[in-house]
Design a protein around this motif. Sequence first.
Motif, PDB file in Angstrom:
ATOM      1  N   LEU A 502       0.863  -1.198   0.093  1.00 34.73           N
ATOM      2  CA  LEU A 502       0.061  -0.044   0.034  1.00 34.73           C
ATOM      3  C   LEU A 502       1.001   1.301  -0.019  1.00 34.73           C
ATOM      4  N   LEU A 503       2.150   1.186   0.240  1.00 31.73           N
ATOM      5  CA  LEU A 503       2.987   2.371   0.443  1.00 31.73           C
ATOM      6  C   LEU A 503       3.702   2.538  -0.605  1.00 31.73           C
ATOM      7  N   GLY A 504       3.995   3.856  -0.934  1.00 39.25           N
ATOM      8  CA  GLY A 504       4.659   4.388  -2.014  1.00 39.25           C
ATOM      9  C   GLY A 504       4.143   4.040  -3.437  1.00 39.25           C
ATOM     10  N   THR A 505       3.150   3.838  -3.463  1.00 39.20           N
ATOM     11  CA  THR A 505       2.543   3.497  -4.820  1.00 39.20           C
ATOM     12  C   THR A 505       2.249   4.896  -5.591  1.00 39.20           C
ATOM     13  N   GLY A 506       2.051   5.811  -5.030  1.00 44.28           N
ATOM     14  CA  GLY A 506       1.590   7.140  -5.904  1.00 44.28           C
ATOM     15  C   GLY A 506       0.245   7.342  -6.135  1.00 44.28           C
ATOM     16  N   HIS A 507      -0.660   6.314  -6.153  1.00 42.74           N
ATOM     17  CA  HIS A 507      -2.095   6.354  -6.138  1.00 42.74           C
ATOM     18  C   HIS A 507      -2.629   6.632  -4.659  1.00 42.74           C
ATOM     19  N   TRP A 508      -3.605   7.361  -4.929  1.00 43.57           N
ATOM     20  CA  TRP A 508      -4.371   7.793  -3.574  1.00 43.57           C
ATOM     21  C   TRP A 508      -4.957   6.979  -3.104  1.00 43.57           C
ATOM     22  N   ALA A 509      -5.636   5.910  -3.642  1.00 47.52           N
ATOM     23  CA  ALA A 509      -6.418   4.851  -3.001  1.00 47.52           C
ATOM     24  C   ALA A 509      -5.935   4.166  -2.173  1.00 47.52           C
ATOM     25  N   PRO A 510      -4.598   3.243  -2.585  1.00 50.98           N
ATOM     26  CA  PRO A 510      -3.911   2.501  -1.787  1.00 50.98           C
ATOM     27  C   PRO A 510      -3.173   3.283  -0.322  1.00 50.98           C
ATOM     28  N   THR A 511      -2.884   4.639  -0.571  1.00 50.02           N
ATOM     29  CA  THR A 511      -2.495   5.409   0.160  1.00 50.02           C
ATOM     30  C   THR A 511      -3.294   5.761   1.095  1.00 50.02           C
ATOM     31  N   PHE A 512      -4.614   5.833   0.772  1.00 42.06           N
ATOM     32  CA  PHE A 512      -5.649   6.245   1.915  1.00 42.06           C
ATOM     33  C   PHE A 512      -6.087   4.903   2.753  1.00 42.06           C
ATOM     34  N   LEU A 513      -5.665   3.754   2.051  1.00 40.71           N
ATOM     35  CA  LEU A 513      -6.205   2.522   2.923  1.00 40.71           C
ATOM     36  C   LEU A 513      -4.881   2.542   3.890  1.00 40.71           C
ATOM     37  N   ALA A 514      -3.716   2.933   3.557  1.00 41.06           N
ATOM     38  CA  ALA A 514      -2.382   2.680   4.376  1.00 41.06           C
ATOM     39  C   ALA A 514      -2.609   3.499   5.587  1.00 41.06           C
ATOM     40  N   ALA A 515      -3.297   4.652   5.329  1.00 46.53           N
ATOM     41  CA  ALA A 515      -3.574   5.923   6.420  1.00 46.53           C
ATOM     42  C   ALA A 515      -4.626   5.224   7.280  1.00 46.53           C
ATOM     43  N   LEU A 516      -5.595   4.648   6.892  1.00 52.06           N
ATOM     44  CA  LEU A 516      -6.497   4.263   7.634  1.00 52.06           C
ATOM     45  C   LEU A 516      -6.009   3.074   8.479  1.00 52.06           C
ATOM     46  N   LEU A 517      -5.422   2.076   7.984  1.00 50.11           N
ATOM     47  CA  LEU A 517      -4.831   1.089   8.744  1.00 50.11           C
ATOM     48  C   LEU A 517      -3.678   1.601   9.890  1.00 50.11           C
ATOM     49  N   CYS A 518      -2.832   2.367   9.332  1.00 49.34           N
ATOM     50  CA  CYS A 518      -1.828   2.979  10.294  1.00 49.34           C
ATOM     51  C   CYS A 518      -2.363   3.410  11.457  1.00 49.34           C
ATOM     52  N   GLU A 533      -0.705  13.008   2.017  1.00 47.96           N
ATOM     53  CA  GLU A 533      -0.400  12.713   0.706  1.00 47.96           C
ATOM     54  C   GLU A 533      -1.541  12.804   0.036  1.00 47.96           C
ATOM     55  N   VAL A 534      -2.589  12.002   0.659  1.00 52.55           N
ATOM     56  CA  VAL A 534      -3.965  11.817  -0.130  1.00 52.55           C
ATOM     57  C   VAL A 534      -4.640  13.234  -0.143  1.00 52.55           C
ATOM     58  N   LEU A 535      -4.708  14.072   0.796  1.00 53.30           N
ATOM     59  CA  LEU A 535      -5.508  15.252   0.549  1.00 53.30           C
ATOM     60  C   LEU A 535      -4.871  16.243  -0.228  1.00 53.30           C
ATOM     61  N   ASN A 536      -3.454  16.088  -0.822  1.00 51.38           N
ATOM     62  CA  ASN A 536      -2.783  16.792  -1.948  1.00 51.38           C
ATOM     63  C   ASN A 536      -3.657  16.435  -3.173  1.00 51.38           C
ATOM     64  N   LYS A 537      -3.997  15.304  -3.331  1.00 46.63           N
ATOM     65  CA  LYS A 537      -4.385  14.887  -4.511  1.00 46.63           C
ATOM     66  C   LYS A 537      -5.902  14.667  -4.623  1.00 46.63           C
ATOM     67  N   HIS A 538      -6.562  14.472  -3.666  1.00 48.96           N
ATOM     68  CA  HIS A 538      -8.162  14.063  -3.527  1.00 48.96           C
ATOM     69  C   HIS A 538      -8.526  14.601  -2.057  1.00 48.96           C
ATOM     70  N   LEU A 539      -9.391  15.669  -2.133  1.00 47.23           N
ATOM     71  CA  LEU A 539      -9.798  16.417  -1.056  1.00 47.23           C
ATOM     72  C   LEU A 539     -11.315  15.703  -0.717  1.00 47.23           C
ATOM     73  N   CYS A 540     -11.538  14.786   0.507  1.00 48.72           N
ATOM     74  CA  CYS A 540     -12.897  14.302   0.651  1.00 48.72           C
ATOM     75  C   CYS A 540     -12.981  14.370   2.160  1.00 48.72           C
ATOM     76  N   GLN A 541     -14.183  14.273   2.541  1.00 48.02           N
ATOM     77  CA  GLN A 541     -14.574  14.117   3.839  1.00 48.02           C
ATOM     78  C   GLN A 541     -13.929  12.835   4.540  1.00 48.02           C
ATOM     79  N   GLU A 542     -13.872  11.697   3.907  1.00 43.58           N
ATOM     80  CA  GLU A 542     -13.447  10.688   4.543  1.00 43.58           C
ATOM     81  C   GLU A 542     -11.848  10.885   5.114  1.00 43.58           C
ATOM     82  N   ALA A 543     -11.124  11.541   4.049  1.00 40.18           N
ATOM     83  CA  ALA A 543      -9.791  11.885   4.545  1.00 40.18           C
ATOM     84  C   ALA A 543      -9.582  12.902   5.473  1.00 40.18           C
TER      85      ALA A 543
END
Length: 681
Positions: A502-518, A533-543
């Motif tokens: 999940l780490l270092g993929t550059g895609h926001w979805a795996p990074t979001f999952l990494a943040a949640l599980l961490c 890192e997610v919020l820099n690419k994808h601003l959303c309520q869940e993040a």
Amino acid sequence: MTIDTQNKEQMLAYELIAHTNSSFFLTGRAGTGKTTFLRNVQKAVGKQFITLAPTGVAAILAGGDTIHSFFGLPMEVCTPDTCGRMNETRILSLLHADTIIIDEVSMVRCDIIDAIDLTMRKVLRNNLPFGGKQMVFVGDMFQLPPVVRRGAEREMLYDFYNTDNFFFYKAYAIRKIRLVKIEFQKVYRQDDDKEFLHILENVRLNKVTPENIMQINKRVTQPTADDGMVITVTSLNKTAEALNLQKLSEIKSEEYIYEGVIEGRFEEKKLPVDLNLHLKVGAQVMFTRNDMMRRWGNGTLAKVVKLTKDEIHVQLDNGCTYVVPCCSWDSINYEYDHQERKLKKEVTGSFTQFPLKLAWAITIHKSQGMTFDKMQLDLRRGLFAAGQLYVALSRVRSLDGLFLTKSIVPQYAHTCQEVISFANGYNNEQLINNEIESGKAVFEALHNNDYDEAAKQYLLLVEKKANNDDIKEAMQQAKRFLDNLICDDNLYGCIKDIPQTLLGTGHWAPTFLAALLCLYSDKYEQALNCINEVLNKHLCQEALYIKSRALTKLERYKEADDVNVELANYFDMSTPDAKVLYMIAILNEAYIGEPGLDYMRKLIEAKPKYDKAIVSLRMLMKRHRMTLGSPTESELVNIFNSDIDDEAFAKQLDEHRKNAPKSVTHLILRIKKQDFTIQEN
């Protein structure tokens, strides 16, 4: 059990209804037993069901109510802010229902689905799609599409949905959920006529062959007296009306004429029944309006048994005889205002008449959902709508029971390409099994209003799917986790393994999952880095929520509060996000120095069965030395105001829920009325 256990698709649908809270779409060609299955599953499953349909005929056939009547929706196009007006009885029914079945959904427009969603969220004070209830959408999309009048209505719907096809699944509410699609494949109705079944399937899927057309056209013949009762099905209203008048003229008894009354401007072509209704004793008629006492619905057939100057007596199939009352209809003129994005409505006239019409013949549209042993399909004026030939042919049980007035041409057998694309997702077993797995994991917890346990089970599914490198499914469960979460105090440390993939993929979805599980493996700094890192690419309520929780755990309370202020802008307080209310209430009280009492009260109003919120409100009130007014005769209120510890109060609250639920209702009413104004020292 009355479910066909040898039918794989029936068993999948049964699993979803019996053991999950997941919404889904149930379909199948004519004769696959959708209505029978729904009737049987309601007997076999220990749930509370509400069955609704778009028309009075469909509602009566399904054993339910009409959509517009139940939700109190207007008959015109629904705007994004259209909320139905439900009476107390129906609100209570909705509150206690587990599953809402929408039958004949192919005829339901997307704007009506969105109005249902908004109404349910408002009434249930739950921001989940459809107020968190299980929705079962039932119908055959290859049948007739929703009816939309040209002009202002179509213009308005296009403006809202940017499409020319207003199918139910175009609703924004449907786009927010994963709607798995189960198609019943075993046909029961025409099971004895394999050749006809094959032809129907080809017509349905736009795969009709010259051989199919040739076989159907062998039925170009006229019924004889030996064929018994044959109903005529036609594409045009005026064709059906001409045949009905002919049949009426053949009855050798006195004719009565009932004159309708028009006031103001009411175009004759828009009249729901004849201006002058011609009837004879023995005539077959159809009701054109639902009865307030639910004795009949729009489309119910009856036979005229007695006529007088002012009264019409009819007998229904069940043998009951009634005197039919007059009804009035309004003529409405619509214009669409592009700037205000609203329909302008004006009543231009009214029409009063008996709600009856002759019914020896029927249009294809009105026949949808019906089954005939013998049917004559009148093709003298052709067919014009996608799916019309399939609906017409599938009304009859066998090819031998079909009579055609003229040959079918290949152009009649056309199907909407968009419906064919939608059907490509039918019976995706991986998606359906994923839905059953997640639904079963949380079903008991949600049934018992144990939102904390449901959230934990969703979180564990996120971990499982992420470890299996199923990112799409992990994201689906992560959304459900955050949708159902209220208090996460007991979740920290429950995640043991963070997949390195999940780490270092550059895609926001795996990074979001990494943040949640961490976050829930107590790696707060890493969680914060990932979510930024997610919020820099994808601003959303869940993040934003994950960021606020990570900051709180790092004791950076002022920064967490700033995130909460931004987060609070994402939801409407009439349908609030429960986890955000709980988080802000506790953070404000414990670390920011602002009272959180009103936020906690709003949470209790939204989730009155979530005991932890009541316990937490009591704790906050103790901090401010508040009580729920003066002592009362309510034992639970007095216990709330007592000095017993939180754990003991929680046990008492649980006991009262089981043995004296009215006392909990009284407690919540007192909380709603409580003045939380804090006096300055």
